[in-house]
Motif scaffolding. Structure first.
Motif, mmCIF file in Angstrom:
data_model
loop_
_atom_site.group_PDB
_atom_site.id
_atom_site.type_symbol
_atom_site.label_atom_id
_atom_site.label_comp_id
_atom_site.label_asym_id
_atom_site.label_seq_id
_atom_site.Cartn_x
_atom_site.Cartn_y
_atom_site.Cartn_z
ATOM 1 N N GLY A 137 11.533 64.109 20.674
ATOM 2 C CA GLY A 137 12.221 64.424 19.434
ATOM 3 C C GLY A 137 13.632 64.954 19.648
ATOM 4 N N VAL A 138 14.577 64.487 18.832
ATOM 5 C CA VAL A 138 15.935 65.028 18.792
ATOM 6 C C VAL A 138 16.284 65.234 17.317
ATOM 7 N N ARG A 139 17.371 66.000 17.077
ATOM 8 C CA ARG A 139 17.646 66.384 15.679
ATOM 9 C C ARG A 139 19.016 65.923 15.181
ATOM 10 N N SER A 140 19.716 65.102 15.956
ATOM 11 C CA SER A 140 21.026 64.624 15.514
ATOM 12 C C SER A 140 21.400 63.347 16.253
ATOM 13 N N ARG A 141 22.447 62.684 15.743
ATOM 14 C CA ARG A 141 22.964 61.478 16.403
ATOM 15 C C ARG A 141 23.476 61.826 17.798
ATOM 16 N N GLY A 142 24.202 62.927 17.914
ATOM 17 C CA GLY A 142 24.748 63.321 19.203
ATOM 18 C C GLY A 142 23.666 63.535 20.246
ATOM 19 N N GLU A 143 22.590 64.238 19.852
ATOM 20 C CA GLU A 143 21.494 64.465 20.795
ATOM 21 C C GLU A 143 20.832 63.146 21.182
ATOM 22 N N ALA A 144 20.698 62.252 20.213
ATOM 23 C CA ALA A 144 20.075 60.955 20.482
ATOM 24 C C ALA A 144 20.891 60.158 21.498
#
Length: 445
Positions: free
Chosen positions: A35-42
């Protein structure tokens, strides 16, 4: 090495609680979620992580999910998640490349059905691409023959098909190493997977075999293309020293890292290698990695040259004649003098040279049903003569430009016993370009 690996799913959802809940649901269904919580983290994660699918929320803190969709779709199939079940959003999501569309709250059953559809569709697309490519390929020559060496070869191929161990196939150029590898694959439990044939050469890049990460995106290599199938490494002795080392590492560890990535990928392709060289001597002399030779040579097949298969010659020639793709339904047969010429020739280029001779005979006997010895162009070079560095091609009738081209390439294949390095040097081109030309002209046999 063959234990099924759970599929990985990337969850891009900004709500921490919902993100954990979806990941828990995925784990219960047998998937491996991250799981990630943003586009940047993805995007940061995708530099070292290759998910099989992604779940994407339409509202993220650093972008609109639908605007991120086309970018994420480059990595894997995407299922869009939204709390607003509007038809407009569904249409926009599909237009932007979404594979499925789910409305929150998401049930376990709904999630399972959506992911099943995504993976089934992806598998169908891969199969469609594979069979389209196969339809364009020339028909492979089977393990035809009844001489003791071929009978033993067929029996060994059947036995080795049940194993997942590497196989090394040795034999002169043109003896049918690729056909033998294909026969092993076709009889194995991997038969429904892909058979990926790789022509090794010194210029081959690491990324071609193992893939690479570019601009944050994983580009798969040939080992990934052979997932759950077989990869055939022809002329394995021509791999550079560094690629030999990478291949040895894969055989020892069962995994590999794409160029520019820190993530290990489990290898699921069976390896069949082949060489016309004496690999044992090459290993002893330091021209080939000894440990790689030992890893590859646990099961070794030696293919007999065509000159030792006189009893199979006629059978092979008839088979090749019946399966010429450009014959277009025209019934042809060999005249007695043609059969005599076939037996009188020593076939230095083996089955590949025989296939090329049959091709030429079909081409040169246009308008006739009987193939004579002169159509084959065997013996003391009645079709072509070599004088020092000059080559003279002779035809019974004025040839077309395509016939001249094909005959010259075939001449060099015969003259240099299929040695691509020498043929390429004679033509003044790279081995890779030569391979493409030979494949395009259907002269590889």
């Amino acid at each position: 090495m063959n234990t099924p690996i759970a599929r990985t799913v990337l969850v891009v959802e900004d709500d921490r609680t919902l993100n954990h809940l979806i990941c828990d649901q995925l784990e219960d269904l047998g998937y491996r979620p991250t799981g990630v919580r943003s586009r940047g983290e993805a995007l940061e994660l995708l530099t070292s992580f290759a998910p099989d699918a992604a779940l994407l929320d339409v509202r993220l803190p650093d972008c609109d999910g639908l605007s991120f969709l086309p970018e994420l779709r480059e990595y894997c199939p995407v299922i869009v998640l939204t709390a607003f079940g509007s038809i407009d959003q569904a249409v926009n999501a599909v237009k932007n490349g979404a594979s499925e569309y789910l409305v929150k709250p998401i049930s376990g059953d709904g999630l399972e059905i959506a992911l099943s559809k995504v993976f089934e569709t992806a598998a169908l697309r891969r199969d469609l691409e594979f069979w389209r490519a196969e339809a364009q390929r020339s028909k492979r020559v089977e393990l035809i023959g009844e001489c003791p060496g071929i009978v033993e070869l067929r029996n060994m191929a059947r036995l080795l098909a049940a194993s997942d161990s590497p196989v090394l196939i040795l034999g002169e150029g043109g003896t049918g190493k690729g056909v033998t590898a294909s026969a092993i694959h076709a009889q194995s439990p991997r038969a429904n997977g892909r058979f990926v044939a790789v022509e090794c050469d010194p210029e081959m890049l690491e990324s071609e075999l193992f893939g690479k990460v570019r601009d944050g995106r994983l580009i798969e290599g040939l080992f990934a293309a052979a997932d759950n199938g077989t990869i055939f490494l022809n002329d394995v002795d021509k791999l550079s020293g560094s690629l030999q080392g990478r291949l040895l590492g894969l055989l020892e560890q069962g995994s590999y890292r794409p160029h520019g990535s820190i993530a290990e990928i489990q290898a699921s392709a069976r390896i069949i290698a082949a060489s016309a060289a004496d690999l044992e001597t090459a290993a002893q002399q330091g021209h080939f990695r000894p440990q790689l030779y030992y890893r590859l040579s646990g099961f070794t097949l030696h293919l007999p040259p065509l000159r030792e298969r006189a009893g199979d010659l006629e059978m092979l020639a008839e088979f090749l004649l019946e399966n010429r793709s450009f014959q277009r339904g025209v019934e042809k047969h060999f005249a007695p003098d043609a059969l005599a010429a076939l037996h009188a020739y020593d076939w230095p280029g083996n089955v590949r040279e025989l296939a090329n001779a049959v091709d030429r005979s079909v081409m040169m006997s246009v308008g006739q049903t009987e193939i004579s010895a002169q159509h084959l162009g065997l013996g003391p070079r009645p079709v072509s003569e070599v004088h020092g560095s000059a080559v003279a091609l002779r035809f019974a009738d004025p040839p077309t430009l395509d016939q001249m081209r094909d005959s010259y390439i075939a001449l060099l294949i015969d003259r240099f016993d299929g040695n691509r390095q020498r043929i390429a040097a004679a033509l003044g081109i790279s081995e890779r370009n030569l391979y493409r030309i030979i494949k395009a002209q259907g002269l590889s046999g």
